[in-house]
Design a protein around this motif. Structure first.
Motif, mmCIF file in Angstrom:
data_model
loop_
_atom_site.group_PDB
_atom_site.id
_atom_site.type_symbol
_atom_site.label_atom_id
_atom_site.label_comp_id
_atom_site.label_asym_id
_atom_site.label_seq_id
_atom_site.Cartn_x
_atom_site.Cartn_y
_atom_site.Cartn_z
ATOM 1 N N ALA A 219 0.840 -1.205 0.000
ATOM 2 C CA ALA A 219 0.000 0.000 0.000
ATOM 3 C C ALA A 219 0.872 1.251 0.000
ATOM 4 C CB ALA A 219 -0.924 -0.024 1.224
ATOM 5 N N ALA A 220 1.956 1.236 0.788
ATOM 6 C CA ALA A 220 2.862 2.383 0.831
ATOM 7 C C ALA A 220 3.573 2.560 -0.509
ATOM 8 C CB ALA A 220 3.877 2.190 1.955
ATOM 9 N N GLU A 221 3.996 1.446 -1.112
ATOM 10 C CA GLU A 221 4.697 1.538 -2.397
ATOM 11 C C GLU A 221 3.779 2.059 -3.494
ATOM 12 O OE1 GLU A 221 7.420 -1.186 -5.454
ATOM 13 O OE2 GLU A 221 6.498 -2.094 -3.666
ATOM 14 N N ALA A 222 2.534 1.604 -3.502
ATOM 15 C CA ALA A 222 1.586 2.071 -4.516
ATOM 16 C C ALA A 222 1.331 3.567 -4.378
ATOM 17 C CB ALA A 222 0.274 1.288 -4.381
ATOM 18 N N GLU A 223 1.227 4.019 -3.154
ATOM 19 C CA GLU A 223 1.016 5.448 -2.918
ATOM 20 C C GLU A 223 2.202 6.253 -3.463
ATOM 21 O OE1 GLU A 223 -1.214 8.705 -1.389
ATOM 22 O OE2 GLU A 223 -1.728 6.591 -1.722
ATOM 23 N N ARG A 224 3.416 5.762 -3.271
ATOM 24 C CA ARG A 224 4.623 6.466 -3.714
ATOM 25 C C ARG A 224 4.722 6.466 -5.241
ATOM 26 N NH1 ARG A 224 7.762 3.864 -0.836
ATOM 27 N NH2 ARG A 224 8.650 2.384 -2.335
ATOM 28 N N LEU A 225 4.460 5.290 -5.847
ATOM 29 C CA LEU A 225 4.565 5.204 -7.301
ATOM 30 C C LEU A 225 3.490 6.025 -8.002
ATOM 31 C CD1 LEU A 225 5.397 1.401 -7.716
ATOM 32 C CD2 LEU A 225 6.936 3.341 -8.124
ATOM 33 N N GLY A 226 2.316 6.092 -7.417
ATOM 34 C CA GLY A 226 1.225 6.833 -8.044
ATOM 35 C C GLY A 226 1.457 8.336 -8.046
ATOM 36 N N HIS A 227 2.342 8.855 -7.171
ATOM 37 C CA HIS A 227 2.608 10.295 -7.103
ATOM 38 C C HIS A 227 4.097 10.573 -7.309
ATOM 39 C CE1 HIS A 227 -1.123 9.589 -4.837
ATOM 40 N NE2 HIS A 227 -1.491 10.826 -5.258
ATOM 41 N N TYR B 160 17.097 11.414 -3.291
ATOM 42 C CA TYR B 160 15.701 10.939 -3.364
ATOM 43 C C TYR B 160 15.136 11.219 -4.738
ATOM 44 C CZ TYR B 160 10.665 10.698 -2.472
ATOM 45 O OH TYR B 160 9.335 10.395 -2.550
ATOM 46 N N ALA B 161 15.338 12.455 -5.227
ATOM 47 C CA ALA B 161 14.808 12.818 -6.539
ATOM 48 C C ALA B 161 15.440 11.977 -7.631
ATOM 49 C CB ALA B 161 15.055 14.305 -6.801
ATOM 50 N N ASP B 162 16.761 11.735 -7.534
ATOM 51 C CA ASP B 162 17.429 10.922 -8.554
ATOM 52 C C ASP B 162 16.965 9.467 -8.507
ATOM 53 O OD1 ASP B 162 18.823 13.129 -9.380
ATOM 54 O OD2 ASP B 162 20.614 12.673 -8.172
ATOM 55 N N GLY B 163 16.661 8.957 -7.295
ATOM 56 C CA GLY B 163 16.292 7.533 -7.164
ATOM 57 C C GLY B 163 14.830 7.236 -7.341
ATOM 58 N N LEU B 164 13.979 8.246 -7.390
ATOM 59 C CA LEU B 164 12.540 8.019 -7.509
ATOM 60 C C LEU B 164 12.231 7.500 -8.903
ATOM 61 C CD1 LEU B 164 10.055 8.322 -5.739
ATOM 62 C CD2 LEU B 164 9.672 10.574 -6.759
ATOM 63 N N ASP B 165 11.536 6.326 -8.948
ATOM 64 C CA ASP B 165 11.265 5.670 -10.220
ATOM 65 C C ASP B 165 9.779 5.777 -10.533
ATOM 66 O OD1 ASP B 165 11.277 4.199 -12.486
ATOM 67 O OD2 ASP B 165 11.716 2.260 -11.528
ATOM 68 N N ALA B 166 9.418 6.467 -11.506
ATOM 69 C CA ALA B 166 8.024 6.599 -11.920
ATOM 70 C C ALA B 166 7.696 5.540 -12.963
ATOM 71 C CB ALA B 166 7.765 7.992 -12.457
ATOM 72 N N ASP B 167 7.958 4.242 -12.612
ATOM 73 C CA ASP B 167 7.795 3.139 -13.551
ATOM 74 C C ASP B 167 6.335 2.685 -13.557
ATOM 75 O OD1 ASP B 167 7.904 0.914 -15.089
ATOM 76 O OD2 ASP B 167 9.407 -0.141 -13.901
#
Length: 575
Positions: free
Chosen positions: A210-218, A290-297
């Motif tokens: 649930a936490a991962e989905a929230e992060r990926l969705g935004h 954080y910004a470099d590692g954030l994956d909007a896959d």
């Protein structure tokens, strides 16, 4: 007993001897009320017609000496009664309207309890109230006691096996009758366990996804916010003229650092600005990472949502979350193992049931053989007693039989037949009487007249004296149709029975009354009632006078007096 407002009795006290008590008096004097009173104390039917005219209710009170461990005492205490110095106090009240109340040991109880206590306290034999040995079950119990260890030993083994068989049969019935329900339950559990096993959920996995989905969705918004915050802290390389927080804090720190040696307080503030600068630089670095590692896959987001959907399917059916789902699976696996073991358990129980039935069949045969041997001795003894009680041609036999049942019915094999059985074996025991030669043996309740039946009961009780646990016997009109020598023998046998139990006899025969340890006279007053002084204990001259009246109807007849004294002497020496 104390009797008040019952029939012709106004208020009277009846004191019974521990041995043999004879109750005598003129016809209509109220002797039967003594029997009726005892019947009320034993739970008999409450007839409002018994209440004395003009009285609101009739009351009978009794004080019964009893051991604390006697069955009647135990049953009374279970109902809340208390013993009074080794005695049980019983009272029965019958209103003129027909209402009835009972008290035992100071506690109000249902009238039915009196009937339960009666089975262990008194055996009543009379023209209209035959109890005790007339019941086939009681006849079997009495024969078993008469037989002693010959029956007691196999009966104890049989009873234990019978109890085990009942328990096995109950469990087997539970398993077989609920087989369909249990099979359906097992199928549901197995389906659920297979479904959970296929998904392979991990503890806490639903929370993490649930936490991962929230992060990926935004992801884009999170990356933009982190970049903007990092630029505000450390500056934007594309805008060299821009002012950032780190540069401003560093300038403030340098300004204070130049003069910090002149003031301790200002020096402390300079140190805090230095710490702020370091912390801001660290945060700025982490924001950049954080910004470099954030994956909007989007593929990863789709995979997470698909996995979450699978886990949600499980939580809707088996628990609030994955932790609860896993707990359900553990409990269900245990329950399924129990259900899957039912077939094996049914097989074990079926084998044990069949073995127990076979064992019961063998023990039942032992009981039948022992009872048959004892029944012959018992029947001969009772027949001998009847010969002395003016029934010289009567013969008693004991019929021992089994009830055969169909092969597919619940039964045990005895003598090659499938027969019904119970807690005490497969035998039905019944006393039969042939009152004269040529007459077919019939059950004693049907094969004897009223007077004969009382004598048969007396003969049986004498033979069983000492083996029957009932402490008191009441005989009403036991001497009906008897006279002369036979009457003397009736009195003698009642006296013999009184050596091992309390015996109360209502009689009109002086030959019987002479053998009593205590003789009670019931007589009316001039107004036709029996008062407290109307039931008296006869001793010495008074007893001779009453026996004379019973013999000749004349208390002062010298001949009758001589005969009465002779009877008393015969009773004293001939017991």
């Amino acid at each position: 007993m104390r009797i008040r407002s019952l029939g012709v009795i106004d208020d009277a006290v009846v004191e019974l001897s521990p041995g043999f008590t004879a109750v005598t008096g003129e016809t209509g004097a109220g002797k039967t009320m003594v029997v009726t009173s005892l019947g009320l104390l034993l739970g008999g039917r409450a007839d409002p017609a018994l209440v004395r005219i003009g009285a609101k209710s009739a009351v009978v009170e009794g004080r019964i000496t009893i051991g604390a461990k006697d069955p009647a005492a135990v049953r009374a205490e279970e109902a809340g009664a208390e013993l009074d110095d080794g005695a049980l106090l019983i009272s029965r009240t019958v209103s003129a309207e027909g209402r009835s109340r009972a008290h035992v040991g100071g506690r109000s109880v249902p009238v039915g309890l009196l009937g339960e206590l009666a089975d262990d306290l008194v055996a009543v034999h009379g023209q209209t109230d035959q109890q005790g040995l007339l019941r086939p079950a009681r006849q079997r119990q009495a024969l078993d006691r008469y037989a002693g260890d010959a029956v007691a030993v196999p009966l104890a083994k049989y009873a234990a096996a019978h109890r085990r068989l009942r328990a096995v049969a109950a469990e087997l019935d539970e398993l077989t009758t609920r087989a369909r329900e249990r099979s359906q339950e097992a199928d549901l559990l197995r389906f659920g366990l297979d479904e959970i096993a296929a998904a392979e959920p991990q503890p806490g996995e639903d929370t993490e996804l649930a936490a991962e989905a929230e992060r990926l969705g935004h992801a884009e918004a999170l990356a933009s916010a982190a970049t903007a915050a990092q630029a505000a802290l450390a500056g934007n390389p594309e805008d060299p003229e821009g002012v950032d927080a780190t540069t401003l804090v560093a300038g403030a720190h340098r300004a204070l650092d130049a003069v910090r040696s002149h003031d301790r307080e200002l020096s402390a503030l300079a140190e805090r600005l230095g710490e702020i600068g370091i912390l801001m630089a660290d945060v700025a670095g982490e924001l950049a990472s954080y910004a470099d590692g954030l994956d909007a896959d989007p593929l990863r987001l789709a995979a997470v949502e698909e996995r979450r959907a699978a886990l949600t399917h499980l939580t809707r059916k088996y628990g609030e979350d994955i932790t609860a789902v896993l707990a359900w699976a553990e409990e269900s696996a245990t329950r399924l193992a129990e259900l899957d073991g039912d077939d094996g358990r049914i097989g074990e129980l079926t084998a044990e049931r069949d073995a127990l039935r076979a064992e019961l069949g063998e023990l039942a045969q032992e009981l039948t053989d022992a009872r048959t041997a004892s029944a012959k001795r018992f029947a001969d003894a009772v027949t001998t007693e009847l010969g002395e009680l003016a029934m010289p041609h009567a013969r008693v036999t004991v019929e021992i039989r089994q009830a055969e049942v169909p092969e597919d019915a619940d039964g045990i094999m005895v003598g090659g037949r499938n027969v019904a059985y119970g807690p005490a074996g497969a035998d039905e025991v019944e006393l039969l009487l042939a009152p004269h030669p040529g007459a077919p043996p019939r059950p004693i309740a049907k094969g004897a007249s009223g007077g004969e039946l009382s004598r048969v009961m007396l003969a049986v009780e004498v033979v069983f004296a000492g083996s029957d646990p009932v402490p008191t016997y009441l005989f009403d009109e036991v001497d009906a149709g008897v006279g002369g020598k036979a009457a003397v023998e009736v009195g003698r046998r009642l006296a013999r029975l009184a050596k091992s139990a309390q015996v109360v006899v209502v009689t009109h025969l002086p030959q019987v009354a002479a053998f009593a340890d205590r003789q009670l006279l019931v007589e009316k007053t001039n107004d036709g009632s029996v008062t407290r002084s109307g039931v008296t204990v006869l001793e010495g001259e008074e007893r001779v006078r009453e026996l004379s009246r019973m013999l000749a109807g004349q208390e002062d007849s010298e001949t009758a007096r001589a005969h009465a004294e002779e009877l008393l002497e015969t009773a004293r020496t001939g017991r």
